[in-house]
Motif scaffolding. Structure first.
Motif, PDB file in Angstrom:
ATOM      1  N   PHE A  47       1.005  -1.660  -0.203  1.00 35.24           N
ATOM      2  CA  PHE A  47      -0.119  -0.419   0.067  1.00 35.24           C
ATOM      3  C   PHE A  47       0.837   1.482   0.108  1.00 35.24           C
ATOM      4  O   PHE A  47       0.691   2.323  -0.959  1.00 35.24           O
ATOM      5  N   PHE A  48       1.896   1.634   0.861  1.00 32.03           N
ATOM      6  CA  PHE A  48       2.850   2.760   1.054  1.00 32.03           C
ATOM      7  C   PHE A  48       4.325   2.278   0.575  1.00 32.03           C
ATOM      8  O   PHE A  48       4.631   0.687   0.587  1.00 32.03           O
ATOM      9  N   GLN A  49       4.961   3.006   0.029  1.00 35.45           N
ATOM     10  CA  GLN A  49       6.500   2.829  -0.357  1.00 35.45           C
ATOM     11  C   GLN A  49       6.977   2.008   0.868  1.00 35.45           C
ATOM     12  O   GLN A  49       7.384   2.557   1.452  1.00 35.45           O
ATOM     13  N   LEU A  50       7.643   1.082   0.216  1.00 42.56           N
ATOM     14  CA  LEU A  50       9.419   0.900   1.756  1.00 42.56           C
ATOM     15  C   LEU A  50      10.239   1.615   0.930  1.00 42.56           C
ATOM     16  O   LEU A  50      11.345   1.496   0.538  1.00 42.56           O
ATOM     17  N   GLU A  51      10.708   1.439   2.486  1.00 41.24           N
ATOM     18  CA  GLU A  51      12.320   2.378   2.381  1.00 41.24           C
ATOM     19  C   GLU A  51      13.085   1.098   2.522  1.00 41.24           C
ATOM     20  O   GLU A  51      14.004   1.112   2.352  1.00 41.24           O
ATOM     21  N   TYR A  52      12.432  -0.036   3.514  1.00 37.03           N
ATOM     22  CA  TYR A  52      13.565  -1.002   4.003  1.00 37.03           C
ATOM     23  C   TYR A  52      12.634  -2.273   3.991  1.00 37.03           C
ATOM     24  O   TYR A  52      11.689  -2.424   4.659  1.00 37.03           O
ATOM     25  N   GLU A  53      12.971  -3.180   2.796  1.00 42.49           N
ATOM     26  CA  GLU A  53      12.129  -4.326   2.701  1.00 42.49           C
ATOM     27  C   GLU A  53      12.716  -5.737   3.516  1.00 42.49           C
ATOM     28  O   GLU A  53      13.785  -6.022   2.515  1.00 42.49           O
ATOM     29  N   ALA A  54      12.008  -6.399   4.726  1.00 38.05           N
ATOM     30  CA  ALA A  54      12.783  -7.298   5.260  1.00 38.05           C
ATOM     31  C   ALA A  54      12.803  -8.348   4.520  1.00 38.05           C
ATOM     32  O   ALA A  54      11.727  -8.785   3.520  1.00 38.05           O
ATOM     33  N   PRO A  55      13.773  -9.288   4.815  1.00 44.25           N
ATOM     34  CA  PRO A  55      14.452 -10.210   3.744  1.00 44.25           C
ATOM     35  C   PRO A  55      13.031 -11.404   4.181  1.00 44.25           C
ATOM     36  O   PRO A  55      12.177 -12.391   3.383  1.00 44.25           O
ATOM     37  N   CYS A  56      12.135 -11.199   5.648  1.00 47.76           N
ATOM     38  CA  CYS A  56      11.231 -12.738   5.638  1.00 47.76           C
ATOM     39  C   CYS A  56      10.034 -11.882   5.913  1.00 47.76           C
ATOM     40  O   CYS A  56       9.861 -10.428   5.864  1.00 47.76           O
ATOM     41  N   GLY A  57       8.983 -12.581   6.532  1.00 44.92           N
ATOM     42  CA  GLY A  57       7.344 -11.457   6.272  1.00 44.92           C
ATOM     43  C   GLY A  57       6.440 -12.754   7.364  1.00 44.92           C
ATOM     44  O   GLY A  57       6.786 -13.316   7.944  1.00 44.92           O
ATOM     45  N   PHE A  58       5.677 -12.448   7.142  1.00 50.15           N
ATOM     46  CA  PHE A  58       4.728 -13.476   7.877  1.00 50.15           C
ATOM     47  C   PHE A  58       4.886 -14.715   8.472  1.00 50.15           C
ATOM     48  O   PHE A  58       4.220 -15.497   9.290  1.00 50.15           O
ATOM     49  N   TYR A  59       4.681 -15.170   6.557  1.00 50.37           N
ATOM     50  CA  TYR A  59       5.458 -17.059   7.293  1.00 50.37           C
ATOM     51  C   TYR A  59       6.340 -16.843   7.582  1.00 50.37           C
ATOM     52  O   TYR A  59       6.184 -17.924   8.478  1.00 50.37           O
ATOM     53  N   GLU A  60       7.226 -16.738   8.197  1.00 50.05           N
ATOM     54  CA  GLU A  60       8.161 -16.915   9.035  1.00 50.05           C
ATOM     55  C   GLU A  60       8.301 -16.545  10.803  1.00 50.05           C
ATOM     56  O   GLU A  60       8.219 -17.439  11.172  1.00 50.05           O
ATOM     57  N   LEU A  61       7.437 -15.193  10.950  1.00 49.07           N
ATOM     58  CA  LEU A  61       6.450 -14.965  11.718  1.00 49.07           C
ATOM     59  C   LEU A  61       5.466 -16.249  12.322  1.00 49.07           C
ATOM     60  O   LEU A  61       5.642 -16.219  13.435  1.00 49.07           O
ATOM     61  N   ILE A  62       4.911 -16.683  11.802  1.00 50.77           N
ATOM     62  CA  ILE A  62       3.703 -17.798  12.091  1.00 50.77           C
ATOM     63  C   ILE A  62       4.550 -19.259  12.141  1.00 50.77           C
ATOM     64  O   ILE A  62       4.483 -20.035  13.056  1.00 50.77           O
ATOM     65  N   ALA A  63       5.751 -19.609  11.020  1.00 51.91           N
ATOM     66  CA  ALA A  63       5.880 -21.109  10.737  1.00 51.91           C
ATOM     67  C   ALA A  63       6.977 -21.156  11.159  1.00 51.91           C
ATOM     68  O   ALA A  63       7.335 -22.020  12.129  1.00 51.91           O
ATOM     69  N   GLN A  64       7.604 -20.543  12.162  1.00 51.95           N
ATOM     70  CA  GLN A  64       8.989 -20.388  11.968  1.00 51.95           C
ATOM     71  C   GLN A  64       9.486 -19.124  13.591  1.00 51.95           C
ATOM     72  O   GLN A  64      10.399 -19.403  13.874  1.00 51.95           O
ATOM     73  N   ASN A  65       8.340 -18.640  14.334  1.00 50.23           N
ATOM     74  CA  ASN A  65       8.419 -17.784  15.550  1.00 50.23           C
ATOM     75  C   ASN A  65       9.280 -16.985  15.191  1.00 50.23           C
ATOM     76  O   ASN A  65      10.282 -16.386  16.210  1.00 50.23           O
ATOM     77  N   GLU A  66       9.907 -16.151  14.042  1.00 54.19           N
ATOM     78  CA  GLU A  66      10.939 -15.592  13.867  1.00 54.19           C
ATOM     79  C   GLU A  66      10.712 -13.698  14.702  1.00 54.19           C
ATOM     80  O   GLU A  66       9.139 -13.716  13.709  1.00 54.19           O
ATOM     81  N   THR A  67      10.729 -13.654  15.399  1.00 57.51           N
ATOM     82  CA  THR A  67       9.928 -11.991  15.729  1.00 57.51           C
ATOM     83  C   THR A  67      11.767 -11.481  15.611  1.00 57.51           C
ATOM     84  O   THR A  67      11.886  -9.690  16.027  1.00 57.51           O
ATOM     85  N   ASN A  68      13.055 -11.927  15.183  1.00 58.20           N
ATOM     86  CA  ASN A  68      14.185 -10.648  15.176  1.00 58.20           C
ATOM     87  C   ASN A  68      13.429  -8.942  13.896  1.00 58.20           C
ATOM     88  O   ASN A  68      13.212  -9.752  12.738  1.00 58.20           O
ATOM     89  N   PRO A  69      13.546  -7.999  14.668  1.00 55.01           N
ATOM     90  CA  PRO A  69      12.978  -7.001  13.588  1.00 55.01           C
ATOM     91  C   PRO A  69      13.580  -7.015  12.320  1.00 55.01           C
ATOM     92  O   PRO A  69      12.501  -6.286  11.413  1.00 55.01           O
ATOM     93  N   GLU A  70      14.896  -6.914  12.333  1.00 53.92           N
ATOM     94  CA  GLU A  70      15.498  -6.139  10.859  1.00 53.92           C
ATOM     95  C   GLU A  70      14.939  -8.014   9.695  1.00 53.92           C
ATOM     96  O   GLU A  70      14.900  -7.538   8.809  1.00 53.92           O
TER      97      GLU A  70
END
Length: 284
Positions: A47-70
């Motif tokens: 929806f909005f332009q990204l200044e920084y695009e993280a390598p992971c997203g919602f899939y890793e959050l839920i499937a792998q419990n990834e919470t590292n902000p970067e």
């Protein structure tokens, strides 16, 4: 930190636009805001332009419990506004969470990792899935846009109303079912639309459900801002001189105050002059 889910069991009613605009005006009001895109059709992710695009997203959050902000949090060009993009286009998480013993409460167990944010807004798919139920159970507040049409009202009763009823069983696990604020969206000036809006206010104000006073009009500024990928309140912070209806800024500010009254002062401080300065700074 306040966690909010934008929910509807029908697509095309302005769910993503409502969530994105609430996130943007909250960010401009100085609130550290995180949008979580839980919709496999990832509209809020772009929806909005990204200044920084993280390598992971919602899939890793839920499937792998990834919470590292970067690794999972992307930053938009709007200060204070970040997003966890959806990278699960084939809805693999749905089957995964159906089979997981903690499927419907996993996000609730992970959400505390984002306590650096003041406001978290979760955008969900416009159909009922385990992911949508998981988002509601992770939230303190649900927001459901509804169009002033009879079919939309009936679908809300059958879909969203039934979803909340079905979630009542989770109270036995010590979980709290959040209240749901209903927002009348795309309200035109026809007598029929106003009549149905009044019926919605009369019939849906009960139990966990409350219809807020502020309605979002069917206005060119809301469509135009979505097309351009900019916050609606930045596109129209003053109403045109030949129009009596309020500016988009006034509407969204009023809506944000109703939904998040604990931040009233921050929203009220976001005047047209302040937004004009923000827009000038963004364009310089």
């Amino acid at each position: 930190m306040k966690v909010t889910t934008i929910i509807a069991t029908k697509g095309g009613i302005g769910k993503t636009t409502t969530g994105a605009n609430l996130g943007a005006i909250s960010a401009d009001a100085g609130l550290r805001t995180l949008l979580i895109d839980a919709d496999p059709q990832p509209s809020v992710s772009s929806f909005f332009q990204l200044e920084y695009e993280a390598p992971c997203g919602f899939y890793e959050l839920i499937a792998q419990n990834e919470t590292n902000p970067e690794r999972i949090i992307s930053r938009t060009v709007i200060p204070n506004l970040s997003v966890i993009t959806n990278n699960d286009p084939h809805s693999q998480l749905v089957n995964m969470m159906l089979q997981a013993p903690d499927g419907r409460i996993r996000l609730k167990n992970l959400i505390s990792s984002f306590s650096d944010f003041d406001l978290v807004i979760i955008d969900t798919q416009g159909t009922r899935t385990v992911i949508q139920e998981m988002a509601v159970l992770a939230s303190e507040l649900a927001i459901s846009p509804i169009q002033p049409h009879m079919l939309a009202a009936r679908e809300f009763h059958r879909g969203t109303g039934q979803l909340f009823s079905d979630l009542e069983g989770f109270k036995a696990l010590g979980l709290t079912i959040p209240p749901c604020k209903i927002v009348i969206n795309m309200l035109d000036q026809t007598a029929d639309a106003r009549m149905i809006a009044d019926l919605i206010r009369t019939n849906f104000n009960q139990g966990l459900f409350e219809v807020v006073e502020t309605a979002i009009p069917q206005a060119v500024s809301f469509r135009g801002a979505a097309t351009q990928g900019i916050p609606t309140h930045r596109l129209e912070y003053r109403a045109p001189s030949d129009r009596k209806s309020p500016a988009a800024l006034d509407i969204l500010r009023s809506l944000a105050i109703e939904l998040f009254p604990e931040w009233r002062e921050r929203y009220e401080a976001l005047t047209a002059d302040v937004v004009e300065d923000i827009v000038r700074g963004a364009n310089s």
